[in-house]
Design a protein around this motif. Structure first.
Motif, short mmCIF file in Angstrom:
data_model
loop_
_atom_site.label_atom_id
_atom_site.label_comp_id
_atom_site.label_asym_id
_atom_site.label_seq_id
_atom_site.Cartn_x
_atom_site.Cartn_y
_atom_site.Cartn_z
N ALA A 1 7.50 -8.66 5.35
CA ALA A 1 6.90 -7.47 5.36
C ALA A 1 6.07 -7.47 6.49
O ALA A 1 5.55 -8.53 7.10
CB ALA A 1 6.14 -7.41 4.07
N ARG B 1 -3.51 -5.05 10.04
CA ARG B 1 -2.08 -5.14 9.86
C ARG B 1 -1.71 -6.51 9.35
O ARG B 1 -2.32 -7.33 10.18
CB ARG B 1 -1.19 -4.50 10.97
N GLY C 1 2.92 -4.75 7.63
CA GLY C 1 2.20 -3.29 7.27
C GLY C 1 0.50 -3.63 7.20
O GLY C 1 0.25 -4.52 7.40
N THR C 2 -0.14 -2.54 6.41
CA THR C 2 -1.26 -2.59 6.22
C THR C 2 -1.62 -3.65 5.32
O THR C 2 -0.63 -3.81 4.45
CB THR C 2 -2.13 -1.31 5.90
N ASP D 1 -2.71 -3.25 2.23
CA ASP D 1 -2.51 -2.63 0.96
C ASP D 1 -1.15 -2.48 0.57
O ASP D 1 -0.58 -2.81 -0.31
CB ASP D 1 -3.02 -1.21 0.88
N GLU D 2 -0.63 -2.10 1.99
CA GLU D 2 1.00 -1.88 2.05
C GLU D 2 1.85 -3.21 1.70
O GLU D 2 2.59 -3.62 0.66
CB GLU D 2 1.53 -1.40 3.14
N VAL D 3 1.32 -4.37 2.40
CA VAL D 3 1.82 -5.65 2.27
C VAL D 3 1.67 -6.21 0.60
O VAL D 3 2.40 -6.70 0.04
CB VAL D 3 1.24 -6.64 3.02
N GLN D 4 0.45 -5.94 0.13
CA GLN D 4 -0.12 -6.41 -1.09
C GLN D 4 0.85 -5.83 -2.21
O GLN D 4 1.05 -6.24 -3.28
CB GLN D 4 -1.41 -6.27 -1.31
N LYS D 5 1.08 -4.62 -2.14
CA LYS D 5 2.13 -3.90 -3.05
C LYS D 5 3.66 -4.28 -2.92
O LYS D 5 4.52 -3.85 -3.88
CB LYS D 5 2.06 -2.49 -2.82
N ASN D 6 3.98 -4.81 -1.70
CA ASN D 6 5.43 -5.11 -1.54
C ASN D 6 6.03 -5.96 -2.59
O ASN D 6 5.40 -7.37 -2.49
CB ASN D 6 5.71 -5.44 -0.05
N MET E 1 4.78 3.22 6.04
CA MET E 1 4.01 2.64 7.15
C MET E 1 3.65 4.02 8.11
O MET E 1 4.52 4.56 8.38
CB MET E 1 4.46 1.63 7.97
N LYS E 2 2.35 4.19 8.44
CA LYS E 2 1.93 5.22 9.21
C LYS E 2 2.49 5.12 10.49
O LYS E 2 2.83 4.14 11.16
CB LYS E 2 0.47 5.43 8.95
#
Ligand SMILES: Nc1ncnc2c1ncn2[C@@H]1O[C@H](COP(=O)(O)OP(=O)(O)OP(=O)(O)O)[C@@H](O)[C@H]1O
Ligand SMILES: [Mg+2]
Lengths: 271, 361
Positions: free
Chosen positions: A249, A238, A251-252, A254-259, A1-2
């Motif tokens: 989770a 987010r 996050g953004t 995208d991040e969440v989708q990949k988790n 996460m940024k």
């Protein structure tokens, strides 16, 4: 996460500000049922924050904690950088938090414009004696707020149903009137509980547009619950994911989708 | 196509926010006012003996309309319920009686308006349980208020100046150079006083329900949880409804004794009357001021009409009395099931038919 300690810039170039609301280690129980377990996340100024999760995950309960309808057994709510003491919902509304409901909670005995006017209650200051005279400043006040409500009604494109009793409106329009009522409060933080549930694709597109416009034009911070992942991906800056009351989770999109945990618990089931 | 909105564009929100935005409605109200002020005082009601028209019909109907508007604020607009109406009227009546004894020189109209505040305070006090309880339990609580107050009206001799008969007897009082209370007061004077007070209180009620306060009442009625999340405080809102409602009841109670009955004891304020006023509200239409007029007029005159019909057919008056009770009961049940907005709604539907006439689609 940024790194977002000082706020951040979104991909579409919107500046997101400092933390507006922070939930710290929230635990909420109903008797034996643990609706939320030790959840912590924040909402930043100007942000569109999504809360997702399967049915019964504790999403609505979380909004109810934020606007003071439920009081968590453990944890703290910080708003505008201050710890918020336990207070009744009517006081929290006064701090600039508005919401819509999963099962529409409009005032069924009133028309659309009357429902929207209820959002202005807190801003109307003329006392009882002015109200019973309804002349001069009292009438002026009523007119000023009425004009504002008509603006919101135009904005959400519901002019045609201004004088219709809300009980007779179709579901999609009721959701829109509820949004109008919440907007009339000119909230700092707007909570939307499944604003698009039960809508067709076209209605969903309209509603998404309205949400983005609200955020853009009024700078309103928005926290929304939504099941439709494509909508969430489009709207949210987010995302918080809850499952059985626990945070999976944060996050953004995208991040969440990949988790992986999220895919297992939620996306895996949906898709 | 006589009654219509089309072609009457509102150029400002102020115009749109008026009590009667449609021109034909304004004309209608003007006609009613002219009749009430210029016809009735001289001629009474068509086909009826003058004194009977004023004393037995117009004055009580106008007074009960005030009661009905008051009760409607509580039941129809705020969604609370009360079976203590008659007792709250009693508070107004006994307060007015005490005020006239203490301040014999003060204008009686002022005393009548003041006595409403005592009823408002008592009403708000007995409205306190509404914060915790709803529906049936609130009915029971207000019923308790009714019986407690009745007990006070009997047991506290001070309230009726220890009059051995237990009744309050209205003294003669003047206002603006006219005798307005007591046996010497002309029916037409009393009628005009009651009419003017009713119109004044109607305007105030209309203003309140269209503004912020009225909306907060209706918010509590329609969905109290949502109301609270929007910032409406249930405590102040419910209590304000109880207070305003009881104020109207108090004033109407004072008027009932001072402008109509001339003397009263506890029977005038018993629970049967509370039911009667509730019927007026329900039949007229919950949440409608126009309906309050209709409900009071209908419930009061219906038995009188039946009695007259009974006379024509030589039926025993007690039979007709029971017939009218049953008929009103049936109507209440019908209204509750079929048309919760009562006569006011039927009237509105009728006007709407007129609006699209002669092209029904
Ligand atoms: N007032 C309440 N009393 C008892 N249990 C409750 C209450 N409110 C919520 N719960 C329980 O808390 C849990 C979380 O409910 P919540 O409504 O927050 O879920 P949700 O994530 O909004 O689900 P959905 O997607 O179905 O709306 C559920 O098990 C629910 O039964
Ligand atoms: Mg939910």
């Amino acid at each position: 996460m940024k790194d977002i300690a000082q706020g951040y810039m979104t991909e579409d170039g919107r500046q997101i500000g400092a933390v507006l609301m922070e939930l710290k280690n929230i635990t909420l129980k109903f008797g034996g049922v643990q609706a939320i377990t030790n959840a912590s996340f924040d909402i930043r100024e100007g942000e569109i924050r999504a809360i997702i999760g399967p049915n019964g995950a504790g999403k609505s309960s979380m909004l109810n904690v934020i606007n003071g309808f439920y009081h968590p057994q453990e944890g703290e709510v910080w708003f505008h950088g201050k710890k918020r003491p336990s207070m009744p919902p009517s006081e929290i509304a006064r701090q600039g938090i508005a919401r819509t409901f999963q099962n529409i909670a409009l005032f069924h005995g009133m028309t659309t414009v009357e429902n929207v006017m209820t959002g202005r209650q807190l801003m109307m200051k003329k006392n009882f004696f002015w109200q019973l005279l309804r002349v001069g400043p009292a009438l002026e006040e009523e007119t000023v707020h009425r004009r504002k409500c008509e603006e919101i009604i135009d904005f959400l494109e519901i002019q045609a149903i201004r004088k219709t009793p809300v009980g007779s409106l179709p579901y999609g329009l009721q959701k829109r009137v509820e949004l109008a009522r919440a907007l009339a409060m000119e909230p700092k933080l707007l909570l939307l509980d499944e604003p698009m549930a039960g809508m067709n694709v076209e209605e969903k597109e309209d509603m998404s547009r309205f949400i983005l416009d609200v955020n853009d034009q009024y700078g309103t911070t928005i926290a929304l619950i939504e099941h439709d992942m494509s909508v969430v991906m489009d709207l949210a800056d987010r995302v918080v994911v809850l499952d059985y009351g626990k945070m999976l989770a944060d996050g953004t999109p995208d991040e969440v989708q990949k988790n992986q945990a999220v895919i297992d618990a939620y996306l895996g089931v949906e898709n | 196509m006589f009654y219509r909105e089309s072609g009457q564009f509102k150029s400002s929100y102020k115009e749109d926010m008026q009590a009667f935005p449609i021109r034909e409605d304004k004309i209608g109200i003007a006609v009613w006012l002219l009749l009430a002020y210029l016809y009735v005082p001289f001629f009474g009601l068509p086909g009826l003996e003058y004194g009977f028209a004023l004393n037995a019909i117009m004055i009580p109907v106008l007074i009960f309309t005030i009661t009905t508007i008051g009760l409607n604020i509580l039941v129809g607009y705020t969604g609370q319920i009360s079976l203590g109406t008659a007792a709250f009227m009693g508070v107004g009546a006994y307060s007015c009686y005490k005020l006239t004894s203490y301040f014999p020189d003060v204008n009686i109209i002022i005393l009548i308006f003041s006595s409403g505040f005592f009823a408002a305070a008592v009403g708000a006090l007995f409205g306190l349980p509404s914060l915790r309880i709803k529906g049936f339990y609130l009915v029971v609580a207000t019923l308790a208020a009714q019986f407690f107050l009745e007990w006070c009206f009997i047991r506290i001799g001070w309230l009726y100046n220890f009059n051995p008969s237990g009744a309050i007897e209205v003294p003669q009082r003047e206002a603006f150079g006219f005798i307005v209370t007591g046996a010497a007061a002309e029916p037409v004077t009393r009628y005009l006083v009651v009419l003017t007070i009713l119109i004044f209180l109607t305007i105030i009620a209309g203003n309140l329900v269209r503004g912020r306060i009225g909306r907060s009442w209706m918010m509590i009625r329609d969905m109290d949880i949502a109301a609270e999340l929007i910032g409406v405080r249930p405590l102040t809102t419910k209590l304000s409804a109880f207070a305003v409602s009881s104020y109207y009841c108090g004033v109407s109670g004072a008027l009932m004794v001072f402008m109509w009955l001339g003397a009263a004891e506890v029977e005038s304020f018993d629970v049967n009357h509370s039911f009667l006023y509730l019927f007026m509200v329900i039949l007229g239409g919950l949440g409608s001021i126009t309906g309050s007029y209709m409900g009071a007029a209908f419930i009061w005159t219906f038995p009188l009409v039946l009695k007259e019909i009974g006379k024509v057919f030589e039926i025993n008056p007690t039979v007709m009395e029971n017939v009218s009770l049953v008929a009103i009961g049936v109507m209440i049940v019908f209204i509750l099931i079929k048309e919760p907005h009562g006569l006011a709604r039927l009237w509105q539907l009728g006007k709407q038919k007129l609006r699209i006439w002669p092209f029904p689609h």
